[in-house]
Design an enzyme around this catalytic site. Structure first.
Site, PDB file in Angstrom:
ATOM      1  CE1 TYR A 191      46.093   9.626 -64.757  1.00 42.63           C
ATOM      2  CE2 TYR A 191      44.706  11.624 -65.094  1.00 42.63           C
ATOM      3  CZ  TYR A 191      45.535  11.255 -65.143  1.00 42.63           C
ATOM      4  OH  TYR A 191      47.141  11.615 -65.542  1.00 42.63           O
ATOM      5  CE1 TYR A 243      52.919   9.798 -70.037  1.00 34.72           C
ATOM      6  CE2 TYR A 243      54.778  11.976 -69.232  1.00 34.72           C
ATOM      7  CZ  TYR A 243      53.173  11.396 -68.653  1.00 34.72           C
ATOM      8  OH  TYR A 243      52.732  10.937 -68.032  1.00 34.72           O
ATOM      9  CB  VAL A 261      53.072  17.466 -66.656  1.00 35.62           C
ATOM     10  CG1 VAL A 261      53.187  16.469 -66.884  1.00 35.62           C
ATOM     11  CG2 VAL A 261      52.024  17.009 -65.566  1.00 35.62           C
TER      12      VAL A 261
HETATM   13  N1  GLU Z   1      47.752  14.620 -63.976  1.00 36.17           N
HETATM   14  C1  GLU Z   1      47.995  14.693 -65.042  1.00 36.17           C
HETATM   15  C2  GLU Z   1      47.309  14.977 -66.305  1.00 36.17           C
HETATM   16  O1  GLU Z   1      46.915  13.734 -66.293  1.00 36.17           O
HETATM   17  C3  GLU Z   1      49.647  13.712 -64.950  1.00 36.17           C
HETATM   18  C4  GLU Z   1      50.618  14.217 -66.134  1.00 36.17           C
HETATM   19  C5  GLU Z   1      51.789  14.257 -66.437  1.00 36.17           C
HETATM   20  O2  GLU Z   1      52.446  13.779 -64.984  1.00 36.17           O
HETATM   21  O3  GLU Z   1      52.296  13.743 -67.363  1.00 36.17           O
HETATM   22  O4  GLU Z   1      47.798  15.376 -67.045  1.00 36.17           O
END
Ligand code: GLU
Length: 315
Positions: A191, A243, A261
């Protein structure tokens, strides 16, 4: 309708001049080092061409935009069985919230919040070594972008490995409910690394093209998924891609989209185009501040909202 080239150039110039740039994410320390004064926009069209503006040749961390592609792969592997372990409803919660997971017995609301994406990664990992699963995800993106320059930013992955305490909590919590099959550390390793995939706006727009054209990548001619599956992935992007800011994004932009993000957003104009924007500063919901504004301007000026083109009465 104005020329796309003109609109893209205008938007790139307007974004470069804006003083409000949002706030760069710092909870993954390596992302906090990225210069917020950057902006890129790339529009991939049906004839395989791309129209670009701003810092289009600069690679950035796609972060959660990768979840569109892992969802596509996992649906290819598990089909509709995937929906036994992850839902398809907007969460209305922050991207890394653990609250709903307890009430809903470890089944994440959708594949785009962190918990859901970790469950999707677990599906891809099953029956494979982490290295193989990650290689498959990376090759899929290189294939879609038709570009071997798509790569993993190892410094970003290592930074998230060191700081990903919330994601560890989510994964362990789901493991406790029996939702995660594989070793938690392996799932998280894959991940974190797929979130750390780095691409340019041009590469990302091309990679998303199959979603704009009924599952077929118009540049390469390859059929990636069925038209039905492309439509359904777009539906989940529209309802869950930003989100707890998904409603606001639909209201202002009116396109299926997925943010990350790192400041990237992939947006799909069904039947017309795949659009990638990137600006590292985020708004309060963790979505690219200028990226969202740029997409709002693009859809308004091109009449590209899925909810209909603006009329004279819109002013
Ligand atoms: N790798 C980031 C996390 O797991 C992804 C979150 C995102 O891009 O919104 O927090």
């Amino acid at each position: 309708m104005p020329q796309l080239e003109t609109v893209v150039a205008e938007i790139a110039a307007e974004m470069a001049a804006r003083p409000d740039r949002g706030t760069v994410a710092t909870y993954i320390p390596e992302l906090g080092r990225v210069d917020p004064n950057q902006f890129a926009i790339a529009v991939a069209l049906e004839d395989g061409s791309t129209v670009c503006g701003g810092d289009c040749g600069t690679s950035f961390s796609i972060q959660s935009v990768s979840k569109v592609f892992t969802l596509t792969l996992a649906l290819g592997l598990a089909g509709d069985r995937l929906w036994n372990r992850v839902g398809r409803e907007p969460s209305g919660s922050r991207f890394n919230s653990i609250v709903q997971l307890e009430q809903e017995r470890g089944i994440p609301r959708n594949p785009f919040i962190n918990a859901g994406a970790i469950a999707v990664t677990d599906t891809i990992l099953s029956g494979h070594q982490p290295r193989e699963a990650l290689g498959e995800i990376l090759r899929f993106l290189q294939f879609l972008a038709d570009d071997d320059g798509v790569h993993i930013d190892r410094a970003v992955a290592a930074s998230e490995e060191r700081s990903g305490f919330n994601n560890r909590a989510l994964a362990n919590f789901m493991k406790g409910f029996g939702v995660i099959e594989n070793t938690v550390d392996y799932v998280l390793g894959v991940y974190f690394h797929h979130c750390a995939i780095a691409m340019t706006a041009r590469q990302l727009a091309k990679a998303g093209s199959f979603l704009a054209h009924q599952g077929r990548n118009p540049a390469t001619g390859h059929s990636v998924v069925t038209a039905e599956r492309a439509r359904r992935i777009n539906a989940i992007m529209l309802t869950c891609g930003h989100y707890d800011g998904s409603g606001e994004f639909a209201y202002r932009v009116g396109l299926p989209g997925k943010s990350g993000v790192g400041g990237a957003i992939l947006a799909i104009v069904p039947g017309k185009a795949s659009v990638a924007v990137w600006s590292p500063g985020l708004d309060a919901s963790g979505n690219s501040h200028l990226g969202r504004i740029a997409l709002e301007k693009l859809t308004a000026r091109m009449g590209w909202s899925v909810f209909g083109a603006p009329t004279m009465a819109d002013g």
